[in-house]
Scaffold this active site. Structure first.
Site, short mmCIF file in Angstrom:
data_model
loop_
_atom_site.label_atom_id
_atom_site.label_comp_id
_atom_site.label_asym_id
_atom_site.label_seq_id
_atom_site.Cartn_x
_atom_site.Cartn_y
_atom_site.Cartn_z
N ARG A 1 -47.11 -43.11 20.52
CA ARG A 1 -46.03 -44.09 20.70
C ARG A 1 -46.56 -45.51 20.53
NH1 ARG A 1 -44.87 -44.33 27.25
NH2 ARG A 1 -47.02 -44.05 27.94
N ASP B 1 -59.98 -39.60 25.84
CA ASP B 1 -59.15 -40.38 24.91
C ASP B 1 -58.71 -41.71 25.53
OD1 ASP B 1 -57.61 -38.22 26.38
OD2 ASP B 1 -55.95 -39.51 25.80
N GLY C 1 -53.91 -38.65 19.51
CA GLY C 1 -53.53 -39.75 18.64
C GLY C 1 -52.48 -40.67 19.24
N ARG D 1 -62.05 -45.16 20.79
CA ARG D 1 -62.36 -44.49 22.06
C ARG D 1 -63.26 -43.30 21.82
NH1 ARG D 1 -56.49 -44.34 23.55
NH2 ARG D 1 -56.49 -46.18 22.24
N GLY E 1 -41.74 -41.20 21.34
CA GLY E 1 -42.39 -42.41 20.87
C GLY E 1 -42.01 -43.67 21.62
#
Length: 566
Positions: free
Chosen positions: A152, A319, A149, A249, A185
């Protein structure tokens, strides 16, 4: 607070957290704190005439748990997540005028507005923006990594410009999200300069890519271990505002199949097809097969295009592979200097899985994983069709590779031995370590008479290196014979053709590193020079020549390393 007092504070905090009945309750309480803190500091950028919309909110399921609490997320495609503004003072280090004016329809004067800097760094929101973090998984270095996921990055919304193009805006380096895992992040100047410059460079090379609007740097301290060897260093934070037609993606679909969320998988896939594959009829019973065929074809074309400019992505995980077959998530990339199919730009890639010569095979692996993600939605007949489509991938790739390299050599039409002439040249380049970019460029600048003589001026240094090979004359004769059969062609026409596809300038790692070192000291002049140079990579430019961008790399460049932290 005294040492004992601080220890007691930590103990009481731990006890309080332990009393929450479950992860969701803790996240809800933390979320309320996040919201009050965020909205007291961040407002909408009403002065910036860029209103965003959010089709995704209406079409796709949203995380029921709110806030940036790091957790396992289920049954959704996005989580609502607010950016964490960088500490001021902020510096607008770079802006793409092309993106600003030709994609976002903004006047260049807007960059003088302090509100603009806050908007593009996460301190304020554009009107209509509802920040989201995307949930996806992925195969990393060949192994399923589970939930990944946007750790950042914050998706701000989509903008439809005056040409009717829909672009999705995303901040990178804008703080923690539910997907940050152990990360902070943040992004640093080092990685952000590389992302900003390379995404713009690839666009002007003609390679499908995400774009970058801006680069903002801060004095905020970020701690990094660049080579994962325990040597932690202090760096400065930065944020890039980047754009793409879509950020979905392969991993966006994989996570849903892996967790058995097939209803969400179907919803997301239908949305992607409706919005981004408009030539596919939404009522076509074979639409998923047609979709897969398109992705296979375009992925093969994308990787062939990477190879034609000597680009190695560095982290070709599922990803990082776009469903729209664009280049994104720039990290430890590298443009090949001395021709070497075994080039591994990423020092974190110990096994060389993502060497430049392996990219086509990795593309096949990733497409196999895409098919696995689609499998629950396919009938047995559709699965069989899709498997046949996948078997055609190598042929599609080689055909496109062949077309691109023929153009690089100035060939017109097709001849049986063209592939041999291309392969022969690449072998000479590999044996001599000739520079990839400048060998092709100098072939486009030299006359055929000069090539026949084989005596090259110092400015033609790459051809001079190549000519040291004992079989160089043999290749030249094959090449000249092939060109001589283009009866209506002229030397000038050939040169013009070749110079239109063979860049004189690419973003070599030493060039990026030189700009980064200056940027870390608040000198952004070289970032600006590189940006200007890479906007016209096929044109010889006086400033770029003075900077040595078309010369051999300096000796210090041999020591450069980039990693997944880059």
């Amino acid at each position: 607070m005294t040492k004992h007092g601080f220890t007691l504070f930590l103990f009481l905090s731990a006890v309080a957290i332990a009393t929450f009945r479950d992860e969701q309750e803790f996240c809800e309480i933390e979320s309320e704190f996040d919201k009050s803190h965020f909205y007291s500091n961040v407002k909408h950028c009403g002065e910036i005439p860029l209103a965003l919309s959010h089709k995704l909110l209406d079409a796709l399921p949203l995380d029921e748990v709110d806030g940036n609490c790091i957790r396992t997320v289920k049954r959704c495609v996005f989580s609502e997540s607010q950016p964490s503004p960088l500490k001021e003072p902020l510096t607008l280090a770079a802006v793409s005028q092309d993106v600003l004016m030709n994609i976002l329809d903004l006047n260049e004067s807007v960059i003088q507005n302090e509100e603009f800097v806050r908007c593009v760094s996460g301190g304020k929101l554009f009107p209509g923006s509802v920040p989201l973090a995307h949930r996806y998984g992925g195969h990393q270095f060949g192994y399923w990594a589970g939930q990944l996921g946007d750790g950042r990055a914050h998706f701000l919304g989509e903008y439809t410009n005056r040409k009717g193009e829909r672009w999705e805006l995303q901040l990178k380096g804008s703080g923690k999200t539910p997907y940050s895992r152990s990360g902070d992040g943040r992004a640093v100047i080092r990685s952000s300069v590389r992302e900003f410059l390379c995404s713009e460079a690839m666009h002007f090379l003609g390679v499908p890519t995400s774009r970058a609007l801006s680069l903002v740097v801060s004095e905020e301290t970020v701690w990094r271990d660049p080579f994962y060897n325990g040597s932690v260093i202090k760096e400065r934070g930065a944020v890039v505002l980047r754009l793409a037609k879509s950020w979905f993606r392969i991993g966006s679909l994989e996570i849903l199949t892996r967790t058995g969320e097939l209803d969400v998988l179907r919803t997301l896939l239908d949305f992607v097809i409706k919005e981004h594959f408009k030539s596919i009829a939404t009522n076509d019973p074979d639409k998923y097969v047609v979709f897969f065929s398109r992705v296979v074809n375009e992925t093969a074309h994308l990787i062939a295009h990477w190879m034609s400019v000597g680009f190695a992505h560095g982290v070709c995980n599922t990803d990082n592979f776009s469903l729209l077959s664009i280049t994104f998530d720039y990290g430890p990339f590298g443009f090949m200097e001395s021709y070497d199919p075994n080039l591994v730009p990423n020092t974190s890639d110990d096994e060389g899985r993502y060497s430049i010569g392996a990219q086509a095979n990795v593309g096949l692996f990733n497409l196999q994983k895409l098919l696995e993600a689609l499998k629950p939605l396919l009938t047995s007949d559709q699965l069989s069709q899709s498997q046949q489509i996948l078997r055609e991938y190598p042929q599609i790739y080689h055909q496109r590779f062949h077309e691109l390299f023929k153009a690089k050599l100035g060939f017109l039409g097709n001849e049986e031995k063209d592939s041999y002439v291309i392969a022969f040249l690449l072998k000479l380049m590999e044996d001599t370590g000739a520079d990839f970019t400048m060998t092709f460029r100098q072939l486009s600048e030299v006359t055929l008479s000069q090539l026949q003589k084989g005596s090259f001026a110092p400015s033609l240094w790459a051809l001079s290196d190549l000519s040291s090979h004992k079989h160089f004359r043999d290749w030249v004769q094959l090449y000249l014979q092939r060109l001589s059969r283009l009866i209506s062609d002229s030397d000038a026409a050939r040169q013009h053709r070749m110079q239109g596809v063979n860049p004189r300038y690419v973003l070599r790692n030493w060039m990026a590193e030189s700009a980064i070192r200056k940027a870390e000291k608040n000198y952004f002049s070289e970032v600006a020079l590189l940006q200007k140079t890479l906007m016209e990579p096929f044109m010889e430019q006086e400033e770029a020549e003075r900077a040595g961008y078309a010369r051999k790399s300096p000796s210090w460049a041999q020591q450069l390393r980039v990693s997944c932290s880059s």
